[in-house]
Write a protein that holds these residues in place. Structure first.
Motif, PDB file in Angstrom:
ATOM      1  N   ASP A   1       8.536  30.274  59.360  1.00 56.70           N
ATOM      2  CA  ASP A   1      10.064  29.132  60.111  1.00 56.70           C
ATOM      3  C   ASP A   1      10.158  28.825  61.501  1.00 56.70           C
ATOM      4  OD1 ASP A   1      10.482  29.471  57.110  1.00 56.70           O
ATOM      5  OD2 ASP A   1      11.834  30.478  57.513  1.00 56.70           O
ATOM      6  N   PHE A   2       9.292  29.690  61.936  1.00 54.81           N
ATOM      7  CA  PHE A   2       9.617  30.101  63.246  1.00 54.81           C
ATOM      8  C   PHE A   2       8.781  29.252  63.365  1.00 54.81           C
ATOM      9  CE2 PHE A   2       7.284  31.287  67.381  1.00 54.81           C
ATOM     10  CZ  PHE A   2       8.740  31.486  68.135  1.00 54.81           C
ATOM     11  N   TYR A   3       7.792  29.029  63.486  1.00 56.68           N
ATOM     12  CA  TYR A   3       6.899  28.145  64.126  1.00 56.68           C
ATOM     13  C   TYR A   3       7.424  26.507  63.834  1.00 56.68           C
ATOM     14  CZ  TYR A   3       3.680  31.266  64.100  1.00 56.68           C
ATOM     15  OH  TYR A   3       2.389  32.824  64.279  1.00 56.68           O
ATOM     16  N   TYR A   4       8.525  26.291  62.295  1.00 55.58           N
ATOM     17  CA  TYR A   4       8.168  25.156  61.752  1.00 55.58           C
ATOM     18  C   TYR A   4       9.084  24.702  62.302  1.00 55.58           C
ATOM     19  CZ  TYR A   4       9.804  21.670  58.478  1.00 55.58           C
ATOM     20  OH  TYR A   4       9.758  20.391  57.691  1.00 55.58           O
ATOM     21  N   ILE A   5      10.189  25.568  63.245  1.00 50.50           N
ATOM     22  CA  ILE A   5      12.178  25.371  63.798  1.00 50.50           C
ATOM     23  C   ILE A   5      11.379  24.598  64.482  1.00 50.50           C
ATOM     24  CG2 ILE A   5      14.026  26.396  64.216  1.00 50.50           C
ATOM     25  CD1 ILE A   5      14.010  27.834  61.564  1.00 50.50           C
ATOM     26  N   THR A   6      10.609  25.616  65.479  1.00 44.69           N
ATOM     27  CA  THR A   6      10.008  24.623  66.846  1.00 44.69           C
ATOM     28  C   THR A   6       9.392  23.529  67.346  1.00 44.69           C
ATOM     29  OG1 THR A   6       9.814  27.318  67.542  1.00 44.69           O
ATOM     30  CG2 THR A   6       8.920  25.428  69.174  1.00 44.69           C
ATOM     31  N   PHE A   7       8.569  23.646  66.338  1.00 47.13           N
ATOM     32  CA  PHE A   7       8.067  22.241  66.596  1.00 47.13           C
ATOM     33  C   PHE A   7       8.947  20.629  65.697  1.00 47.13           C
ATOM     34  CE2 PHE A   7       4.198  24.402  64.590  1.00 47.13           C
ATOM     35  CZ  PHE A   7       3.228  24.456  66.078  1.00 47.13           C
ATOM     36  N   ASN A   8      10.231  21.227  65.052  1.00 47.08           N
ATOM     37  CA  ASN A   8      10.860  20.264  64.336  1.00 47.08           C
ATOM     38  C   ASN A   8      11.859  20.386  65.842  1.00 47.08           C
ATOM     39  OD1 ASN A   8      13.524  18.540  63.600  1.00 47.08           O
ATOM     40  ND2 ASN A   8      14.060  20.446  61.324  1.00 47.08           N
ATOM     41  N   ALA A   9      12.482  21.170  66.408  1.00 49.52           N
ATOM     42  CA  ALA A   9      13.422  20.436  67.262  1.00 49.52           C
ATOM     43  C   ALA A   9      12.647  20.119  68.485  1.00 49.52           C
ATOM     44  CB  ALA A   9      13.514  22.080  68.239  1.00 49.52           C
ATOM     45  N   LYS A  10      11.285  20.440  68.891  1.00 53.92           N
ATOM     46  CA  LYS A  10      10.705  19.535  69.871  1.00 53.92           C
ATOM     47  C   LYS A  10      10.175  18.140  69.342  1.00 53.92           C
ATOM     48  CE  LYS A  10       8.587  23.141  72.012  1.00 53.92           C
ATOM     49  NZ  LYS A  10       7.966  24.364  72.147  1.00 53.92           N
ATOM     50  N   MET A  11       9.904  17.232  67.834  1.00 54.58           N
ATOM     51  CA  MET A  11       9.862  16.647  67.550  1.00 54.58           C
ATOM     52  C   MET A  11       8.255  16.263  67.265  1.00 54.58           C
ATOM     53  SD  MET A  11      13.049  13.957  68.032  1.00 54.58           S
ATOM     54  CE  MET A  11      14.421  13.697  67.582  1.00 54.58           C
ATOM     55  N   GLN A  12       7.719  17.515  67.082  1.00 52.89           N
ATOM     56  CA  GLN A  12       6.122  17.284  66.797  1.00 52.89           C
ATOM     57  C   GLN A  12       5.752  17.243  65.834  1.00 52.89           C
ATOM     58  OE1 GLN A  12       5.681  20.426  69.033  1.00 52.89           O
ATOM     59  NE2 GLN A  12       5.385  19.633  71.194  1.00 52.89           N
ATOM     60  N   ALA A  13       5.833  15.865  65.298  1.00 56.57           N
ATOM     61  CA  ALA A  13       5.627  15.351  63.541  1.00 56.57           C
ATOM     62  C   ALA A  13       3.688  15.920  63.254  1.00 56.57           C
ATOM     63  CB  ALA A  13       5.657  14.246  63.318  1.00 56.57           C
ATOM     64  N   ALA A  14       2.673  15.997  64.584  1.00 56.02           N
ATOM     65  CA  ALA A  14       1.703  16.732  63.592  1.00 56.02           C
ATOM     66  C   ALA A  14       1.180  17.509  63.582  1.00 56.02           C
ATOM     67  CB  ALA A  14       0.628  15.806  64.701  1.00 56.02           C
ATOM     68  N   ARG A  15       2.752  18.747  64.554  1.00 51.94           N
ATOM     69  CA  ARG A  15       2.044  20.264  64.400  1.00 51.94           C
ATOM     70  C   ARG A  15       3.193  20.725  63.382  1.00 51.94           C
ATOM     71  NH1 ARG A  15       0.102  22.051  69.327  1.00 51.94           N
ATOM     72  NH2 ARG A  15       0.058  20.065  71.182  1.00 51.94           N
ATOM     73  N   MET A  16       3.801  20.431  62.904  1.00 48.27           N
ATOM     74  CA  MET A  16       4.521  20.161  62.063  1.00 48.27           C
ATOM     75  C   MET A  16       3.591  20.038  60.186  1.00 48.27           C
ATOM     76  SD  MET A  16       8.337  18.578  62.289  1.00 48.27           S
ATOM     77  CE  MET A  16       9.427  18.440  60.902  1.00 48.27           C
ATOM     78  N   MET A  17       3.013  19.027  60.150  1.00 47.98           N
ATOM     79  CA  MET A  17       2.619  18.697  59.155  1.00 47.98           C
ATOM     80  C   MET A  17       1.180  19.314  58.989  1.00 47.98           C
ATOM     81  SD  MET A  17       4.068  16.915  57.958  1.00 47.98           S
ATOM     82  CE  MET A  17       3.635  17.197  56.402  1.00 47.98           C
ATOM     83  N   LEU A  18       0.724  19.325  59.521  1.00 46.49           N
ATOM     84  CA  LEU A  18      -1.031  19.572  59.794  1.00 46.49           C
ATOM     85  C   LEU A  18      -0.886  21.194  59.050  1.00 46.49           C
ATOM     86  CD1 LEU A  18      -4.016  19.577  60.069  1.00 46.49           C
ATOM     87  CD2 LEU A  18      -3.447  19.613  62.477  1.00 46.49           C
ATOM     88  N   PRO A  19      -0.340  22.582  59.245  1.00 50.87           N
ATOM     89  CA  PRO A  19      -0.175  23.444  58.962  1.00 50.87           C
ATOM     90  C   PRO A  19      -0.317  23.025  57.039  1.00 50.87           C
ATOM     91  CG  PRO A  19       1.194  23.797  60.802  1.00 50.87           C
ATOM     92  CD  PRO A  19       0.427  21.901  60.446  1.00 50.87           C
ATOM     93  N   GLN A  20       0.797  22.422  57.155  1.00 50.56           N
ATOM     94  CA  GLN A  20       1.687  22.424  55.760  1.00 50.56           C
ATOM     95  C   GLN A  20       0.351  21.528  54.743  1.00 50.56           C
ATOM     96  OE1 GLN A  20       5.671  20.417  55.070  1.00 50.56           O
ATOM     97  NE2 GLN A  20       5.896  20.529  56.799  1.00 50.56           N
ATOM     98  N   ILE A  21      -0.805  20.516  54.925  1.00 49.26           N
ATOM     99  CA  ILE A  21      -1.815  19.394  54.671  1.00 49.26           C
ATOM    100  C   ILE A  21      -2.596  20.621  54.254  1.00 49.26           C
ATOM    101  CG2 ILE A  21      -3.304  17.816  55.493  1.00 49.26           C
ATOM    102  CD1 ILE A  21      -0.825  16.670  56.457  1.00 49.26           C
ATOM    103  N   VAL A  22      -3.101  21.449  55.496  1.00 48.65           N
ATOM    104  CA  VAL A  22      -4.371  22.369  55.582  1.00 48.65           C
ATOM    105  C   VAL A  22      -3.794  22.778  54.322  1.00 48.65           C
ATOM    106  CG1 VAL A  22      -5.708  24.725  56.499  1.00 48.65           C
ATOM    107  CG2 VAL A  22      -4.847  22.520  57.848  1.00 48.65           C
ATOM    108  N   GLU A  23      -2.586  23.981  54.020  1.00 50.98           N
ATOM    109  CA  GLU A  23      -1.793  25.678  53.103  1.00 50.98           C
ATOM    110  C   GLU A  23      -1.817  23.968  51.631  1.00 50.98           C
ATOM    111  OE1 GLU A  23       0.178  26.956  49.952  1.00 50.98           O
ATOM    112  OE2 GLU A  23       0.523  25.140  51.060  1.00 50.98           O
ATOM    113  N   ALA A  24      -2.005  22.458  51.690  1.00 50.76           N
ATOM    114  CA  ALA A  24      -1.402  21.929  50.312  1.00 50.76           C
ATOM    115  C   ALA A  24      -3.049  21.879  49.959  1.00 50.76           C
ATOM    116  CB  ALA A  24      -0.591  20.668  50.658  1.00 50.76           C
ATOM    117  N   VAL A  25      -3.881  21.629  50.291  1.00 48.18           N
ATOM    118  CA  VAL A  25      -5.230  21.346  50.549  1.00 48.18           C
ATOM    119  C   VAL A  25      -6.120  22.962  49.841  1.00 48.18           C
ATOM    120  CG1 VAL A  25      -7.098  20.909  51.092  1.00 48.18           C
ATOM    121  CG2 VAL A  25      -5.438  18.853  51.463  1.00 48.18           C
TER     122      VAL A  25
END
Length: 505
Positions: free
Chosen positions: A132-156
């Motif tokens: 959550d620490f990473y996700y919230i940081t990317f969220n606050a900075k509006m860094q969409a790609a950094r938010m999504m890439l870890p989720q995509i890697v995990e889901a795949v």
């Protein structure tokens, strides 16, 4: 900004949902509902006990990080300290609960598989909380790609493993026949979230973290404290339904309920793609006029893109369930209440974001406390086979979905009442205009289900796409959205933009 970022996040959610659907198909079709039920119960058991894992600190950290404070490192250090304490404390609670349940009270579970699955899932819980620490940081900075890439890697990774497992069970490869599938599911979950954690870490380097400060920790507690009680009860509410279903209706029913929850989950995940930057955006608009107007626009935007999917789940519920397994058809009525509950949940998000930005988290706490308390009470009334010998209120597995739906109605009414009262404005009724295209779409799909009966994937997709086209065509004619906006949004759904955006960030 939101117009550019949201399609990228939506693209990631589409990828995650697609792999999730395929993985779930191989599990339900080739391994069965019971093993999935064992895992779902184990996840829910941990969920019920993880009541102290958040306490509202996530929402507080997102607000602080969105304020562009020049010394974010101190906030990061303070938040991480709180996160480690709550995560470690929860792990101890889980282990203690297992010890008391098994060794002191001499009770057990429906199957020993569930006990071992719970133990194996503890790393999954820990990594899931710490990320959550990473996700919230990317969220606050509006860094969409950094938010999504870890989720995509995990889901795949996770769903590829599920697909592989399903194939091994289908062809009866011996190594998988001697180990319970639920145990392997648990191992996959824990390892996949470790991958999520590591990928997020490398994407966010360098991390600026300083020693925690008491004054900052007090600020977190002050802002999060009103959310703590609702966070605890929300955690229980989100998991107690599957625990009760397992206790009264056993693993197969739990598996069916959890599977249909997963099937309707894109209603929430897709809306997250549209609403994820509401708090940072509203924070930047906090001192300007038209604050309530922004909330209303966000609400209608989410609804417009989510409502067609809700209508499909409701009107074609039997055929939706059949896409995964005919064994889910007896439970297909769940899709009505799950879809409506999820819809109400997502159109509430702009109101919660608005209250967080205003610093009125105590109002969120009060509303959520009322809503989820109602959910838990209704779960204990509607799910059991009988209450003191009275069977009148028992709805079985459907009771869990009905309870959530009623709770979401209560929450929707209260959130709107509070925001209107605080902003001293009138209720905006424009969202109800969307019922017109939604009704036409529903009638079309109802006729399709009655005369065509689209059991095949091809027919299902064709008529679903046509129904979505009908919905948006009417919405354009009514002035709810412009054709150019839809075209631009679709153009932004470019998978090649993910790497480019990541480099720019």
């Amino acid at each position: 900004m939101i117009a550019k970022k949201s399609p990228l996040i939506l693209e990631g959610q589409i990828i995650n949902s697609l792999f999730g659907y395929i993985g779930l198909f191989f599990i339900i079709r080739f391994i069965g509902l019971q093993q999935w039920g064992f895992l779902s119960f184990s996840l829910a058991f941990i969920g019920v006990l993880s009541i102290f894992s958040d306490l509202g600190f996530n929402s507080a950290h997102l607000r602080f990080m969105s304020m562009n404070d020049p010394d974010r490192a101190k906030y990061n250090g303070s938040f991480l300290t709180l996160k480690f304490i709550t995560t470690f404390g929860t792990v101890l609670i889980i282990l203690a609960a297992l010890y008391v349940w098994i060794d002191v009270l001499h009770r057990g579970f429906q199957s020993p598989v569930e006990y071992y699955s719970i133990l194996i899932l503890i790393p999954y819980f820990a990594f899931n909380r710490l990320k959550d620490f990473y996700y919230i940081t990317f969220n606050a900075k509006m860094q969409a790609a950094r938010m999504m890439l870890p989720q995509i890697v995990e889901a795949v990774f996770r769903n590829s493993a599920f697909i592989y497992m399903g194939l091994m069970y289908k062809f009866r490869i011996s190594i998988f026949m001697h180990v319970s599938a639920a145990i392997i599911f648990a191992i996959i979950y824990s390892f996949s979230y470790f991958i999520f954690f590591i990928v997020s870490y490398f994407l966010g380097r360098p991390w600026h973290i300083k020693k925690p400060e008491k004054t900052i920790i007090k600020k977190y507690i002050t802002l999060a404290l009103p959310l703590a009680a609702s966070s605890i009860i929300a955690t229980i509410s989100g998991n107690i339904d599957k625990v009760l279903i397992q206790f009264f209706w056993h693993a197969s029913a739990t598996g069916a309920y959890a599977a249909l929850q997963r099937i309707t989950m894109p209603i929430i995940t897709f809306s997250t793609a549209l609403s994820v930057f509401f708090i940072p955006l509203l924070t930047r608009e906090e001192t300007k006029n038209g604050f309530n107007d922004n909330i209303s626009v966000f609400e209608r935007t989410i609804s417009l893109f989510i409502l067609p999917l809700v209508i499909i789940f409701i009107a074609l519920r039997i055929f939706v369930a059949n896409l995964w397994s005919a064994n889910l058809i007896p439970y297909s009525t769940l899709l009505i209440f799950m879809s409506l509950a999820n819809y109400l949940n997502v159109i509430n998000s702009p109101y919660t974001s608005g209250l967080i930005v205003r610093g009125l988290t105590i109002n969120i706490g009060k509303i959520t406390l009322i809503s989820i308390s109602s959910n838990i009470i209704l779960d204990f009334i509607l799910i059991p086979k009988s209450i003191f010998g009275i069977t009148f209120f028992s709805l079985g597995v459907i009771g869990a979905a009905v309870a959530t739906f009623i709770a979401m109605i209560i929450e929707a009414v209260l959130f709107r009442f509070y925001v209107i009262k605080i902003e001293k404005s009138k209720i905006n009724m424009k969202i109800f205009r969307q019922l017109i295209p939604a009704s036409v779409q529903f009638i079309f799909l109802y006729l399709v289900s009655y005369y065509v009966r689209p059991y095949s994937v091809f027919l299902f997709l064709i008529f679903s796409i046509i129904s979505i086209a009908i919905f948006f065509s009417l919405s354009i004619k009514m002035g709810e959205i412009k054709k150019s906006v839809i075209i631009d949004f679709i153009r932004e759904l470019n998978p090649f933009k993910l790497s480019r955006t990541l480099k720019n960030e």
